[in-house]
Design a protein around this motif. Sequence first.
Motif, PDB file in Angstrom:
ATOM      1  N   VAL A  37      -8.334  -3.534   1.279  1.00  0.00           N
ATOM      2  CA  VAL A  37      -6.914  -3.688   1.016  1.00  0.00           C
ATOM      3  C   VAL A  37      -6.317  -4.372   2.237  1.00  0.00           C
ATOM      4  N   VAL A  38      -5.619  -5.477   1.996  1.00  0.00           N
ATOM      5  CA  VAL A  38      -5.065  -6.266   3.090  1.00  0.00           C
ATOM      6  C   VAL A  38      -3.544  -6.153   3.055  1.00  0.00           C
ATOM      7  N   GLU A  39      -2.998  -5.847   4.210  1.00  0.00           N
ATOM      8  CA  GLU A  39      -1.570  -5.631   4.336  1.00  0.00           C
ATOM      9  C   GLU A  39      -0.773  -6.814   3.777  1.00  0.00           C
ATOM     10  N   ASN A  40       0.129  -6.505   2.862  1.00  0.00           N
ATOM     11  CA  ASN A  40       1.059  -7.490   2.290  1.00  0.00           C
ATOM     12  C   ASN A  40       0.411  -8.657   1.551  1.00  0.00           C
ATOM     13  N   LEU A  41      -0.860  -8.546   1.230  1.00  0.00           N
ATOM     14  CA  LEU A  41      -1.497  -9.624   0.467  1.00  0.00           C
ATOM     15  C   LEU A  41      -2.106  -9.079  -0.815  1.00  0.00           C
ATOM     16  N   ASN A  42      -2.275  -9.989  -1.758  1.00  0.00           N
ATOM     17  CA  ASN A  42      -2.759  -9.619  -3.090  1.00  0.00           C
ATOM     18  C   ASN A  42      -1.869  -8.545  -3.707  1.00  0.00           C
ATOM     19  N   MET A  43      -0.567  -8.758  -3.596  1.00  0.00           N
ATOM     20  CA  MET A  43       0.380  -7.787  -4.118  1.00  0.00           C
ATOM     21  C   MET A  43       0.328  -7.777  -5.643  1.00  0.00           C
ATOM     22  N   ILE A  44       0.356  -6.589  -6.190  1.00  0.00           N
ATOM     23  CA  ILE A  44       0.429  -6.468  -7.640  1.00  0.00           C
ATOM     24  C   ILE A  44       1.648  -5.639  -7.994  1.00  0.00           C
ATOM     25  N   LYS A  45       2.099  -5.826  -9.194  1.00  0.00           N
ATOM     26  CA  LYS A  45       3.251  -5.063  -9.652  1.00  0.00           C
ATOM     27  C   LYS A  45       2.770  -3.802 -10.342  1.00  0.00           C
ATOM     28  N   ARG A  46       3.385  -2.704  -9.964  1.00  0.00           N
ATOM     29  CA  ARG A  46       3.061  -1.413 -10.550  1.00  0.00           C
ATOM     30  C   ARG A  46       4.303  -0.866 -11.234  1.00  0.00           C
ATOM     31  N   HIS A  47       4.114  -0.332 -12.391  1.00  0.00           N
ATOM     32  CA  HIS A  47       5.237   0.280 -13.080  1.00  0.00           C
ATOM     33  C   HIS A  47       5.338   1.741 -12.679  1.00  0.00           C
ATOM     34  N   GLN A  63      18.802   7.940  -2.398  1.00  0.00           N
ATOM     35  CA  GLN A  63      18.896   7.259  -3.687  1.00  0.00           C
ATOM     36  C   GLN A  63      17.715   7.614  -4.553  1.00  0.00           C
ATOM     37  N   LEU A  64      17.935   7.454  -5.819  1.00  0.00           N
ATOM     38  CA  LEU A  64      16.837   7.604  -6.744  1.00  0.00           C
ATOM     39  C   LEU A  64      16.186   6.234  -6.884  1.00  0.00           C
ATOM     40  N   GLN A  65      14.901   6.224  -6.644  1.00  0.00           N
ATOM     41  CA  GLN A  65      14.200   4.976  -6.840  1.00  0.00           C
ATOM     42  C   GLN A  65      14.093   4.740  -8.346  1.00  0.00           C
ATOM     43  N   PRO A  66      14.640   3.654  -8.806  1.00  0.00           N
ATOM     44  CA  PRO A  66      14.631   3.454 -10.252  1.00  0.00           C
ATOM     45  C   PRO A  66      13.221   3.254 -10.769  1.00  0.00           C
ATOM     46  N   GLY A  67      12.988   3.726 -11.947  1.00  0.00           N
ATOM     47  CA  GLY A  67      11.717   3.434 -12.579  1.00  0.00           C
ATOM     48  C   GLY A  67      11.649   1.942 -12.776  1.00  0.00           C
ATOM     49  N   GLY A  68      10.496   1.406 -12.748  1.00  0.00           N
ATOM     50  CA  GLY A  68      10.420  -0.033 -12.909  1.00  0.00           C
ATOM     51  C   GLY A  68       9.198  -0.569 -12.227  1.00  0.00           C
ATOM     52  N   VAL A  69       9.406  -1.611 -11.496  1.00  0.00           N
ATOM     53  CA  VAL A  69       8.260  -2.318 -10.961  1.00  0.00           C
ATOM     54  C   VAL A  69       8.299  -2.324  -9.442  1.00  0.00           C
ATOM     55  N   ILE A  70       7.248  -1.857  -8.825  1.00  0.00           N
ATOM     56  CA  ILE A  70       7.135  -1.995  -7.377  1.00  0.00           C
ATOM     57  C   ILE A  70       5.914  -2.845  -7.071  1.00  0.00           C
ATOM     58  N   GLU A  71       5.912  -3.422  -5.889  1.00  0.00           N
ATOM     59  CA  GLU A  71       4.771  -4.227  -5.499  1.00  0.00           C
ATOM     60  C   GLU A  71       3.903  -3.457  -4.528  1.00  0.00           C
TER      61      GLU A  71
END
Length: 124
Positions: A37-47, A63-71
Amino acid sequence: MKTMKIKKGDTVHILSGKDRGKQGRVIEARPKDKRVVVENLNMIKRHTRPRPMSSPSRMGQQQLQPGGVIEKAAPIQLSNVMLVCPVCNRPTRVGIEVRDVKSGESSRRVRVCKRDDCREAIDK
Ligand SMILES: [Zn+2]
């Protein structure tokens, strides 16, 4: 024990994918999957589902982190990365050399840069 030629803390050069040509630091090595795993590379979106944020926002409110997409950085196959030699600062193949230590001690395997004009040990 199986060891990988790339370890946590190494800098690697990405050979394929959308981050091809970029370099980054290995934050996790997974010898079992032959991936890193390489820092800040090959980012994927996770729901994700909504959940409280672990740290306050810039506004200083919880804050509430909204459901959705994080990288998130996804593991990359070892065959898609090359170690960047810390001595010559270029991507290189890695060789293993057995260095003899003084008698009484076991010999040590060190990684070496395979560039003909470098050949320096990567592990000190
Ligand atoms: Zn080198």
